[in-house]
Motif scaffolding. Structure first.
Motif, PDB file in Angstrom:
ATOM      1  N   GLY A   1     -12.725  -5.914  -3.388  1.00  9.41           N
ATOM      2  CA  GLY A   1     -11.184  -5.760  -3.225  1.00  9.41           C
ATOM      3  C   GLY A   1     -10.656  -6.588  -2.401  1.00  9.41           C
ATOM      4  N   MET A   2     -11.210  -6.894  -1.196  1.00  8.56           N
ATOM      5  CA  MET A   2     -10.490  -7.494  -0.238  1.00  8.56           C
ATOM      6  C   MET A   2     -10.391  -8.920  -0.512  1.00  8.56           C
ATOM      7  N   ALA A   3     -11.439  -9.485  -1.234  1.00  3.66           N
ATOM      8  CA  ALA A   3     -11.501 -10.793  -1.477  1.00  3.66           C
ATOM      9  C   ALA A   3     -10.348 -11.138  -2.676  1.00  3.66           C
ATOM     10  N   VAL A   4     -10.615 -10.324  -3.674  1.00  2.03           N
ATOM     11  CA  VAL A   4      -9.487 -10.321  -4.864  1.00  2.03           C
ATOM     12  C   VAL A   4      -8.046 -10.202  -4.209  1.00  2.03           C
ATOM     13  N   GLY A   5      -7.794  -9.608  -3.297  1.00  2.27           N
ATOM     14  CA  GLY A   5      -6.373  -9.389  -2.665  1.00  2.27           C
ATOM     15  C   GLY A   5      -5.826 -10.586  -1.977  1.00  2.27           C
ATOM     16  N   GLN A   6      -6.877 -11.150  -1.378  1.00  4.16           N
ATOM     17  CA  GLN A   6      -6.785 -12.377  -0.463  1.00  4.16           C
ATOM     18  C   GLN A   6      -6.569 -13.583  -1.509  1.00  4.16           C
ATOM     19  N   ALA A   7      -7.003 -13.495  -2.735  1.00  2.17           N
ATOM     20  CA  ALA A   7      -6.974 -14.489  -3.629  1.00  2.17           C
ATOM     21  C   ALA A   7      -5.615 -14.625  -4.363  1.00  2.17           C
ATOM     22  N   VAL A   8      -5.378 -13.255  -4.846  1.00  3.76           N
ATOM     23  CA  VAL A   8      -4.170 -12.993  -5.606  1.00  3.76           C
ATOM     24  C   VAL A   8      -2.884 -12.936  -4.656  1.00  3.76           C
ATOM     25  N   GLY A   9      -2.834 -12.541  -3.686  1.00  7.57           N
ATOM     26  CA  GLY A   9      -1.779 -12.374  -2.790  1.00  7.57           C
ATOM     27  C   GLY A   9      -0.726 -13.439  -2.809  1.00  7.57           C
ATOM     28  N   PRO A  10      -1.352 -14.862  -2.404  1.00  9.17           N
ATOM     29  CA  PRO A  10      -0.644 -16.040  -2.209  1.00  9.17           C
ATOM     30  C   PRO A  10       0.183 -16.345  -3.577  1.00  9.17           C
ATOM     31  N   LEU A  11      -0.665 -15.876  -4.805  1.00  7.09           N
ATOM     32  CA  LEU A  11       0.287 -16.247  -6.096  1.00  7.09           C
ATOM     33  C   LEU A  11       1.260 -15.519  -6.319  1.00  7.09           C
ATOM     34  N   LEU A  12       1.089 -14.004  -5.980  1.00  4.77           N
ATOM     35  CA  LEU A  12       2.240 -13.227  -6.105  1.00  4.77           C
ATOM     36  C   LEU A  12       3.386 -13.778  -5.266  1.00  4.77           C
TER      37      LEU A  12
ATOM     38  N   GLY B   1      12.841  -9.208  -8.760  1.00  2.00           N
ATOM     39  CA  GLY B   1      13.393  -9.985  -9.868  1.00  2.00           C
ATOM     40  C   GLY B   1      12.511 -10.746 -10.860  1.00  2.00           C
ATOM     41  N   VAL B   2      11.081 -10.829 -10.276  1.00  8.52           N
ATOM     42  CA  VAL B   2      10.133 -11.605 -11.282  1.00  8.52           C
ATOM     43  C   VAL B   2       9.802 -10.459 -12.385  1.00  8.52           C
ATOM     44  N   THR B   3       9.724 -10.769 -13.803  1.00  4.59           N
ATOM     45  CA  THR B   3       9.031 -10.107 -14.770  1.00  4.59           C
ATOM     46  C   THR B   3       7.704  -9.789 -14.742  1.00  4.59           C
ATOM     47  N   VAL B   4       7.634  -8.530 -14.465  1.00  7.96           N
ATOM     48  CA  VAL B   4       5.957  -8.160 -14.461  1.00  7.96           C
ATOM     49  C   VAL B   4       5.446  -7.333 -15.651  1.00  7.96           C
ATOM     50  N   ARG B   5       4.475  -7.777 -16.284  1.00 10.11           N
ATOM     51  CA  ARG B   5       3.869  -7.086 -17.358  1.00 10.11           C
ATOM     52  C   ARG B   5       2.226  -6.820 -17.131  1.00 10.11           C
TER      53      ARG B   5
ATOM     54  N   LEU C   1      -3.942  -3.336  -6.099  1.00  9.40           N
ATOM     55  CA  LEU C   1      -2.724  -4.486  -6.267  1.00  9.40           C
ATOM     56  C   LEU C   1      -1.539  -4.094  -6.803  1.00  9.40           C
ATOM     57  N   MET C   2      -1.391  -2.724  -7.252  1.00  8.53           N
ATOM     58  CA  MET C   2      -0.305  -2.191  -7.722  1.00  8.53           C
ATOM     59  C   MET C   2       1.194  -2.256  -7.018  1.00  8.53           C
ATOM     60  N   GLY C   3       0.936  -2.048  -5.793  1.00  8.39           N
ATOM     61  CA  GLY C   3       2.072  -2.155  -4.933  1.00  8.39           C
ATOM     62  C   GLY C   3       2.646  -3.380  -4.798  1.00  8.39           C
ATOM     63  N   ARG C   4       1.954  -4.404  -4.816  1.00  4.30           N
ATOM     64  CA  ARG C   4       2.475  -5.938  -4.859  1.00  4.30           C
ATOM     65  C   ARG C   4       2.984  -6.170  -6.158  1.00  4.30           C
ATOM     66  N   PHE C   5       2.376  -5.749  -7.395  1.00  7.49           N
ATOM     67  CA  PHE C   5       3.001  -6.024  -8.667  1.00  7.49           C
ATOM     68  C   PHE C   5       4.413  -5.420  -8.586  1.00  7.49           C
ATOM     69  N   ALA C   6       4.520  -4.173  -8.081  1.00  5.91           N
ATOM     70  CA  ALA C   6       5.853  -3.556  -7.984  1.00  5.91           C
ATOM     71  C   ALA C   6       6.746  -4.226  -7.207  1.00  5.91           C
ATOM     72  N   ALA C   7       6.388  -4.583  -6.069  1.00  8.11           N
ATOM     73  CA  ALA C   7       7.074  -5.533  -4.918  1.00  8.11           C
ATOM     74  C   ALA C   7       7.810  -6.949  -5.704  1.00  8.11           C
ATOM     75  N   ALA C   8       6.766  -7.591  -6.498  1.00  4.65           N
ATOM     76  CA  ALA C   8       7.169  -8.647  -6.998  1.00  4.65           C
ATOM     77  C   ALA C   8       8.160  -8.343  -8.280  1.00  4.65           C
ATOM     78  N   ALA C   9       8.355  -7.128  -8.920  1.00  6.88           N
ATOM     79  CA  ALA C   9       9.154  -6.731  -9.991  1.00  6.88           C
ATOM     80  C   ALA C   9      10.528  -6.312  -9.286  1.00  6.88           C
TER      81      ALA C   9
END
Length: 262
Positions: free
Chosen positions: A48-59, A94-98, A83-91
């Motif tokens: 989980g930590m490694a995935v979060g560190q990799a996806v975080g900069p993309l989001l 103004g970013v379209t999240v699906r 990462l649900m909280g980060r997806f919600a923050a991106a939405a």
């Protein structure tokens, strides 16, 4: 005469400087082309930590869209669910999240379902019965996902190759188009949770003929067929047996018994 000579000297100096600059640029380009692109480091898909560190900069850099596939295997789904909280923050920015997930992942306690019912997401969720590998695609330019089929999805990395990312996005778009919106899935689950619908689904899955099934559950053949037609329409089935199978695939009916899945 001396003035002309000085002018000519300055011109020769500029030309020589420009020539040197061009040579340096050509040398730099040649050097750049000779160095193979460095792949992003691979991370264990269940870390989980490694995935979060990799996806975080993309989001953090997302401007237009984020497309998410949560893997069907619960162990691999957990880092994505974190990462649900980060997806919600991106939405919210103004970013379209699906987000695409399986019924089994939807049912994980305190996960997507709780957020959907609490109105906390702010982005669209659809349900699919296809067990896809976890992927996050940002702006159609970068993606986080499995590093190759030979690793069976155990490892993932960030991919910025436009052709590869485009292929991943087309795969996502195809799955998204055939998936069921989460509110429709929940409505269908509530509808099929009644005792009469559960019994009919069981008869469909067991492959009984309409006449035999109607007699077993003691309703008229006409009423039975009306219910069956409605179920087939709801689950998108083209045959009676397929309707029972689809109910299992969509997580509406358990694999082993008659109990409907919440």
């Amino acid at each position: 005469m001396s003035e002309l000579s000085n002018s000519s000297g300055r011109s020769d100096g500029v030309e020589e400087t420009l020539k040197q600059v061009c040579e340096l640029i050509e040398s730099a380009v040649t050097l750049h082309r000779s160095i193979p692109p460095q792949p992003s480091p691979m991370v264990l898909a269940t870390d989980g930590m490694a995935v979060g560190q990799a996806v975080g900069p993309l989001l953090a850099g997302a401007k237009y869209s984020v497309s998410v596939i949560v893997p069907g295997a619960l162990e691999r789904a957990k880092p994505m669910l974190a990462l649900m909280g980060r997806f919600a923050a991106a939405a919210k920015s103004g970013v379209t999240v699906r987000l695409l997930c399986t019924p089994q992942v939807l049912a994980v306690p305190h996960g997507i379902l709780a957020a959907v019912r609490g109105g906390q997401l702010g982005f669209e969720v659809r349900i699919t019965d296809a067990d896809l590998h976890g992927t996050v695609i940002v702006d159609g330019k970068a993606a986080f996902g499995r590093s190759g089929p030979e690793r069976d999805g155990r490892y993932a990395t960030v991919n910025t190759d436009l052709a590869s990312v485009r292929a991943l996005y087309l795969m996502f778009a195809g799955a998204w188009g055939s998936a069921m919106p989460v509110h429709e899935h929940l409505r269908l689950a509530d509808r099929l949770r009644s005792d009469s619908m559960r019994v009919i689904l069981e008869r469909l899955r067991e492959g009984h003929t309409d006449d035999v099934a109607a007699k077993k559950i003691q309703i008229s053949l006409r009423t039975y067929r009306r219910h069956v037609a409605a179920i087939m329409r709801d689950v998108g089935a083209s045959s009676r047996f397929q309707a029972g199978v689809r109910a299992v695939e969509l997580g509406l009916l358990s694999h082993s018994g008659s109990e409907l899945v919440d």
